[in-house]
Design an enzyme around this catalytic site. Structure first.
Site, PDB file in Angstrom:
ATOM      1  N   SER A  59     -31.948   2.730 -42.774  1.00 22.89           N
ATOM      2  CA  SER A  59     -31.321   4.018 -43.057  1.00 22.89           C
ATOM      3  C   SER A  59     -32.301   5.176 -42.929  1.00 22.89           C
ATOM      4  O   SER A  59     -33.519   5.019 -43.078  1.00 22.89           O
ATOM      5  CB  SER A  59     -30.717   4.014 -44.466  1.00 22.89           C
ATOM      6  OG  SER A  59     -29.619   3.143 -44.554  1.00 22.89           O
ATOM      7  N   GLN A  60     -31.743   6.351 -42.661  1.00 25.65           N
ATOM      8  CA  GLN A  60     -32.494   7.603 -42.653  1.00 25.65           C
ATOM      9  C   GLN A  60     -33.191   7.786 -44.008  1.00 25.65           C
ATOM     10  O   GLN A  60     -32.593   7.548 -45.057  1.00 25.65           O
ATOM     11  CB  GLN A  60     -31.493   8.732 -42.405  1.00 25.65           C
ATOM     12  CG  GLN A  60     -32.055  10.124 -42.478  1.00 25.65           C
ATOM     13  CD  GLN A  60     -30.937  11.162 -42.508  1.00 25.65           C
ATOM     14  OE1 GLN A  60     -29.793  10.852 -42.829  1.00 25.65           O
ATOM     15  NE2 GLN A  60     -31.284  12.389 -42.187  1.00 25.65           N
TER      16      GLN A  60
END
Length: 208
Positions: A59-60
């Site tokens: 994930s970011q």
């Protein structure tokens, strides 16, 4: 002393509204480049999601920080993560609480994550190959549950594994997804919508 790239990311996260310094310190302490393929190491500290194989992503950093912040963790929190993936979110949690339980349906990803966590001397994590929709009933109840893939609706099993006052944070939806926070109050579940997001789907039942 953190590197210039790490400091730039932390400054960006603060500008995006991340306020919990414990969460930011955990992100600074975990070398994100250790959780991506060599081809993506130069992008590891960019504020973007990256592929990790098997149709999954890491994930970011903003989303990792946001979801972790929403859990309102204390060092004593009992935490379940659904979707171990690369192990990056797991490592962030392991820096913040005494023990993390994490479930992953793809065996190869589970093995890789365990190796990475061991190499970083993070031994306060238990991982399990299983269906994330079902949580980890044998280790319940949990003070906090985080889901790193999106089911079309909130899994009932995860809500029932929350302790009193516990918090569940997860993306929900198919074409349109929203980050939700669920808080257990007695027999009730209070659900708040946080923001629009985009995650890979949480696959039900099918182990790989």
């Amino acid at each position: 002393m953190v590197s210039r790239r790490v400091q730039a990311l932390l400054d960006q996260l603060r500008a995006q509204g991340i306020q919990d310094e414990q969460v930011l310190n955990a992100l600074a302490a975990v070398p994100r480049e250790k959780f991506v393929d060599e081809a993506f190491e130069q992008k590891a500290w960019d504020n973007i999601a990256l592929p990790i194989g098997q149709g999954q992503t890491i994930s970011q950093p903003y989303m990792v920080a946001r979801m972790t912040e929403l859990l309102e963790l204390t060092p004593q929190s009992r935490v379940l993560e659904t979707g171990t993936g690369s192990g990056y979110q797991t490592a962030i949690l392991a820096h913040l609480v005494q023990h993390v339980c994490s479930v992953e349906r793809i065996k190869g990803l589970q093995w890789q994550a365990r190796r990475r966590l061991k190499n970083l001397d993070l031994h306060n994590v238990s991982t399990r190959h299983g269906d994330g929709w079902q949580g980890w009933q044998a280790r319940a109840p949990f003070d906090a549950i985080i889901v790193t893939a999106a089911p079309p609706e909130i899994p009932t099993a995860l809500m029932t594994q929350l302790d009193e006052g516990g918090i569940l944070v997860l993306p929900v939806g198919e074409e349109h997804q929203y980050l939700k926070r669920v808080r257990r109050r007695g027999g009730e579940f209070i659900i708040d919508t946080v923001e629009a997001v985009r995650f890979v789907p949480l696959v039900k039942g099918e182990l790989a």
